[in-house]
Motif scaffolding. Structure first.
Motif, PDB file in Angstrom:
ATOM      1  N   ALA A  75       0.837  -1.212   0.000  1.00  0.00           N
ATOM      2  CA  ALA A  75       0.000   0.000   0.000  1.00  0.00           C
ATOM      3  C   ALA A  75       0.865   1.253   0.000  1.00  0.00           C
ATOM      4  CB  ALA A  75      -0.930  -0.014   1.221  1.00  0.00           C
ATOM      5  N   GLY A  76       1.955   1.206   0.801  1.00  0.00           N
ATOM      6  CA  GLY A  76       2.870   2.353   0.837  1.00  0.00           C
ATOM      7  C   GLY A  76       3.504   2.596  -0.518  1.00  0.00           C
ATOM      8  N   MET A  77       3.912   1.495  -1.187  1.00  0.00           N
ATOM      9  CA  MET A  77       4.515   1.627  -2.521  1.00  0.00           C
ATOM     10  C   MET A  77       3.505   2.192  -3.511  1.00  0.00           C
ATOM     11  SD  MET A  77       6.731  -1.956  -2.647  1.00  0.00           S
ATOM     12  CE  MET A  77       7.669  -1.655  -4.144  1.00  0.00           C
ATOM     13  N   ASP A 136      17.648   2.320  -8.011  1.00  0.00           N
ATOM     14  CA  ASP A 136      16.323   2.886  -8.188  1.00  0.00           C
ATOM     15  C   ASP A 136      15.438   2.648  -6.954  1.00  0.00           C
ATOM     16  OD1 ASP A 136      17.126   0.384  -9.473  1.00  0.00           O
ATOM     17  OD2 ASP A 136      14.986   0.012  -9.733  1.00  0.00           O
ATOM     18  N   ARG A 137      15.918   1.849  -6.014  1.00  0.00           N
ATOM     19  CA  ARG A 137      15.109   1.576  -4.816  1.00  0.00           C
ATOM     20  C   ARG A 137      15.740   2.120  -3.537  1.00  0.00           C
ATOM     21  NH1 ARG A 137      13.491  -4.776  -5.410  1.00  0.00           N
ATOM     22  NH2 ARG A 137      13.510  -4.859  -7.678  1.00  0.00           N
ATOM     23  N   VAL A 138      17.063   2.255  -3.527  1.00  0.00           N
ATOM     24  CA  VAL A 138      17.751   2.692  -2.302  1.00  0.00           C
ATOM     25  C   VAL A 138      18.444   4.031  -2.566  1.00  0.00           C
ATOM     26  CG1 VAL A 138      19.457   2.098  -0.556  1.00  0.00           C
ATOM     27  CG2 VAL A 138      18.155   0.275  -1.687  1.00  0.00           C
ATOM     28  N   PRO A 139      17.972   5.122  -1.941  1.00  0.00           N
ATOM     29  CA  PRO A 139      18.657   6.412  -2.153  1.00  0.00           C
ATOM     30  C   PRO A 139      20.130   6.284  -1.753  1.00  0.00           C
ATOM     31  CG  PRO A 139      16.546   6.741  -1.026  1.00  0.00           C
ATOM     32  CD  PRO A 139      16.786   5.263  -1.075  1.00  0.00           C
ATOM     33  N   ARG A 140      20.976   6.885  -2.578  1.00  0.00           N
ATOM     34  CA  ARG A 140      22.422   6.727  -2.401  1.00  0.00           C
ATOM     35  C   ARG A 140      22.884   7.078  -0.991  1.00  0.00           C
ATOM     36  NH1 ARG A 140      25.462  10.198  -6.620  1.00  0.00           N
ATOM     37  NH2 ARG A 140      24.410   8.770  -8.050  1.00  0.00           N
ATOM     38  N   GLU A 200       4.557   6.535  -1.303  1.00  0.00           N
ATOM     39  CA  GLU A 200       5.212   6.985  -0.071  1.00  0.00           C
ATOM     40  C   GLU A 200       6.686   6.571  -0.071  1.00  0.00           C
ATOM     41  OE1 GLU A 200       3.123   5.252   3.188  1.00  0.00           O
ATOM     42  OE2 GLU A 200       1.177   6.081   2.596  1.00  0.00           O
ATOM     43  N   ASP A 201       7.452   7.200   0.844  1.00  0.00           N
ATOM     44  CA  ASP A 201       8.821   6.736   1.090  1.00  0.00           C
ATOM     45  C   ASP A 201       8.714   5.308   1.589  1.00  0.00           C
ATOM     46  OD1 ASP A 201      11.409   6.205   1.803  1.00  0.00           O
ATOM     47  OD2 ASP A 201      11.543   7.747   3.358  1.00  0.00           O
ATOM     48  N   VAL A 202       9.293   4.375   0.835  1.00  0.00           N
ATOM     49  CA  VAL A 202       9.087   2.961   1.128  1.00  0.00           C
ATOM     50  C   VAL A 202      10.003   2.463   2.247  1.00  0.00           C
ATOM     51  CG1 VAL A 202      10.739   1.941  -0.494  1.00  0.00           C
ATOM     52  CG2 VAL A 202       8.539   0.816  -0.101  1.00  0.00           C
ATOM     53  N   ALA A 203      11.027   3.246   2.588  1.00  0.00           N
ATOM     54  CA  ALA A 203      12.029   2.774   3.548  1.00  0.00           C
ATOM     55  C   ALA A 203      11.432   2.387   4.907  1.00  0.00           C
ATOM     56  CB  ALA A 203      13.122   3.829   3.716  1.00  0.00           C
TER      57      ALA A 203
END
Lengths: 220, 220
Positions: free
Chosen positions: A72-74, A172-176, A78-81
């Motif tokens: 749901a968050g994705m 593309d999934r984890v901010p640097r 939303e920020d998925v972290a």
């Protein structure tokens, strides 16, 4: 390649436990292909098991609820972290003691024995691997990566064994900066970050050579 | 280690040009020790020359003026990066054409010949190496590092060969974000960042093994 290891004495074969990624399972290509190289080129024993809710394991109501929150968050952009951190914390509570029992069981096999233990896990395999490595003194070296620091700061600080940390520069999934922060948070004095261009799944093949040499150096 | 290279045909020995650090010279330990390993374990030819104003070379008035500006900036506690960039730009204008002539001269030796060329340089050796690698098409792979992006953005974007970039996570001279920005600025599709804990001079010995394998993979 170039990683011939002296044959370990019987009963002391180094063991690598591999943790698979989210939505994957113990026989995912990224597990099997690396496991085959660790065994054939490094002389290691390798074990991987399905994480709860994955592969051949049942999806409990509780798992389904946490997974629905993540989805749901994705979907909501939303920020998925934080959702990932919730999922990993939920799963680690179950996977860490299971993996400890798996190490004990595999080391009771005559063909393995009580040699040194290593851990390999990317993405969710890192999210569960950080608490596992922090908790399990038999683990002497770990290859981790493809994940941000969310929810892992305290366990990361308790990791003190040599770590190789893989980061994809254009993940593309984890901010640097979150991936760099997880590397930074690791308590190990001997830790090396390897960063390569490309997205989440695009780790270059030569990093498998390098992980193999890393395990040979620390477990061989 | 594990880097045996097939012997190159006569007249095609891969050549590595090494650029020394600021205030150092062609026979500094960090040059000689790595050069010895590149030659004996990799089968490479290696050449290093003193940068203008360094080692056996005279200090011209112009060099003395730029060096005095750098020292004054350091003494005043200023951000040293712009002063370093000025020094590197000044020196690169002289060193780059010299190094191109050195490659030509060394490749005319029968024991070397016109094989592929690599470059290795840390710190000032990176500050001069980035414009050298950008300008010299004979260079096919480079190991760079221990420097920030200041003054190098445009030349870094023109570097397209495979690069290994070494960064010290706790570098006392290069702010972490500036080193990461130089890695980011490199135009190469095949580039890998290796970051290790410790200060400017504390690159682990295993990174020399790794650089050797990198050169074998790309020049061997």
């Amino acid at each position: 390649m170039c990683c011939g290891r002296r044959k370990a004495p019987p009963g002391l074969v180094p063991l690598i436990l591999m943790g698979h990624g989210g939505g994957q399972h113990k026989k995912a290509p990224g597990i099997v292909e690396r496991a085959r190289r660790f065994v054939t080129e490094g002389g290691f024993a390798v074990v991987a098991v399905d994480v709860p809710g994955h592969g051949d394991r049942p999806k409990t109501e509780e798992f389904a609820r946490v997974a629905a929150g993540l989805r749901a968050g994705m979907a909501a952009g939303e920020d998925v972290a934080p959702h990932l951190a919730t999922m990993h914390t939920f799963l680690a509570g179950r996977a860490v003691p299971e993996w400890q029992a798996v190490v004990t069981a595999v080391q009771e096999l005559d063909v393995v024995g009580t040699g040194p233990v290593g851990y390999f896990g990317m993405s969710m395999g890192c999210g569960l691997g950080v608490p596992f490595v922090a908790a399990e003194p038999r683990v002497r070296a770990a290859v981790l990566g493809l994940l941000g620091v969310e929810g892992l700061t305290e366990d990361a600080a308790r990791v003190t064994v040599p770590v190789r940390f893989l980061l994809q520069w254009d993940d593309d999934r984890v901010p640097r900066d979150r991936g760099l922060a997880l590397f930074d948070a690791l308590g190990s004095a001997d830790k090396t970050l390897h960063a390569n261009p490309g997205g989440h799944g695009a780790i270059p093949e030569f990093e498998t050579d390098s992980s193999l040499r890393f395990f040979v150096r620390h477990l061989g």
